[in-house]
Design an enzyme around this catalytic site. Sequence first.
Site, PDB file in Angstrom:
ATOM      1  N   ASP A 217      49.246  78.718  74.212  1.00  0.00           N
ATOM      2  CA  ASP A 217      49.698  77.756  74.959  1.00  0.00           C
ATOM      3  C   ASP A 217      49.160  78.080  76.334  1.00  0.00           C
ATOM      4  O   ASP A 217      49.009  78.988  76.965  1.00  0.00           O
ATOM      5  CB  ASP A 217      51.328  77.933  75.028  1.00  0.00           C
TER       6      ASP A 217
ATOM      7  N   GLU B  96      46.341  73.374  72.089  1.00  0.00           N
ATOM      8  CA  GLU B  96      47.077  72.094  72.322  1.00  0.00           C
ATOM      9  C   GLU B  96      46.102  71.121  72.786  1.00  0.00           C
ATOM     10  O   GLU B  96      45.024  71.602  73.585  1.00  0.00           O
ATOM     11  CB  GLU B  96      48.183  71.886  73.547  1.00  0.00           C
TER      12      GLU B  96
ATOM     13  N   CYS C 126      62.589  75.154  68.569  1.00  0.00           N
ATOM     14  CA  CYS C 126      63.041  76.731  68.513  1.00  0.00           C
ATOM     15  C   CYS C 126      62.446  77.335  67.283  1.00  0.00           C
ATOM     16  O   CYS C 126      62.357  76.669  66.317  1.00  0.00           O
ATOM     17  CB  CYS C 126      64.674  76.770  68.122  1.00  0.00           C
TER      18      CYS C 126
ATOM     19  N   CYS D 262      67.772  78.811  72.776  1.00  0.00           N
ATOM     20  CA  CYS D 262      68.079  77.879  71.947  1.00  0.00           C
ATOM     21  C   CYS D 262      69.395  77.413  71.948  1.00  0.00           C
ATOM     22  O   CYS D 262      70.248  78.338  71.893  1.00  0.00           O
ATOM     23  CB  CYS D 262      67.622  78.153  70.456  1.00  0.00           C
TER      24      CYS D 262
ATOM     25  N   ASP E 183      56.271  80.401  77.398  1.00  0.00           N
ATOM     26  CA  ASP E 183      55.312  80.136  77.043  1.00  0.00           C
ATOM     27  C   ASP E 183      54.806  80.917  75.652  1.00  0.00           C
ATOM     28  O   ASP E 183      54.115  80.305  74.847  1.00  0.00           O
ATOM     29  CB  ASP E 183      54.267  80.919  77.893  1.00  0.00           C
TER      30      ASP E 183
END
Length: 406
Positions: free
Chosen positions: A184, A268, A335, A354, A364
């Site tokens: 991430d 990503e 989540c 969550c 992260d």
Amino acid sequence: MQRLQAYKYELRPDGQQERQMRRFAGSCRFVFNKALALQQARYERAEKKLGYAGLCKLLTEWRNSTETAWLADAPTHPLQQTLKDLERAYANFFAKRADFPRFRKKGQSDSFRYPDPKQIRLDQANARIFLPKLGWLRYRNSREVLGAVKNVTVSQSCGKWFVSIQTEREVEQPIPKGGTVGIDMGIARFATLSDGTFHAPLNSFKRHETALRRAQRAMSRKVKFSSNWKKAKARVQRIHSRIGNARRDFLHKCSTTISQNHAIVCLEDLQVRNMSRSAAGTPETAGKNVRAKSGLNKAILDQGWFEFRRQLDYKLAWNGGHLITVPPRNTSRTCPACGHVSADNRQTQARFQCVECGFEENADVVGAINVLRAGQARLACEVSGAVMPPAAGTQRSDSGAVQCRA
């Protein structure tokens, strides 16, 4: 397997060689701009664009013309390579990979390339290289050049000249080490891995921002193009060079560490241009939080995310690994325990909780875990020939196995 690799060194030319390199770079820039202007003129007259062969014939005429006879002082192959660069620029434009070719400006990307290895001689023992019409040039031999020389590029940056030697060699098929990891990307943490470890950001621009601001302010007070203005400009260029060198060194170290310890890396597919777009708005509609967004944009661009991805891609290939990119949508809102997707799950920039099951973790790390699962789902779909789910929250069975959506 064949490996192409480039080795870059700082040149140590004498005064005559440095003047010659400036002339050669200027000749290549002139040929590029003249050929580009010719292509634009032919387009305006509704004539067909000239190919590389047609431009080479014109290059011979330009070298023999009395008006541009000084082009004959430069080596022929770098001038022809400039025409190939223009042809490639047009190809990238028509393929929508780049913008339309622009005219080159003196002092920006001054370089020229020798594409024929037969004209190049490399003497690593004495740290010198022979180039046509330049003779033997000394360079700072910081590491050994491996493989057969394919081409050599000479470039100038911040008053210094560099040589980049591209080589080709045969290497054994590498066996990847380690397992699969998700990454991430962020600002507070440059790269957070799904195993919980992270790399702290360098923020090279932020470290030199004060010195850069003072140097730019001093340059603005000088008479433009005066001797003092040129000295102040050189000082600004040196600071920019220091910022870029520090950032590249940091990215190389991070990407090397990750690529050597993991076989598959999931990352990503960030659209940095959209993420760093200005929030100033338009004259009709004023922007909101312009100052804060400006600072965020500066921090995003200071990280070098795309360069990190580029380095990871080829270094993983060198080590037998594989890079998988996934859409970043909902990676920080999903989540990993129950799969619930909600913006309320990300209560702060660093905390994830969550609202459905109460799972807590660093935001992260949660994003890296979701990136890993999305990457595994994409890999499974590529193997089975199914279609990858569009969102980061992939379909999972009760046993926790990732499923593809056919």
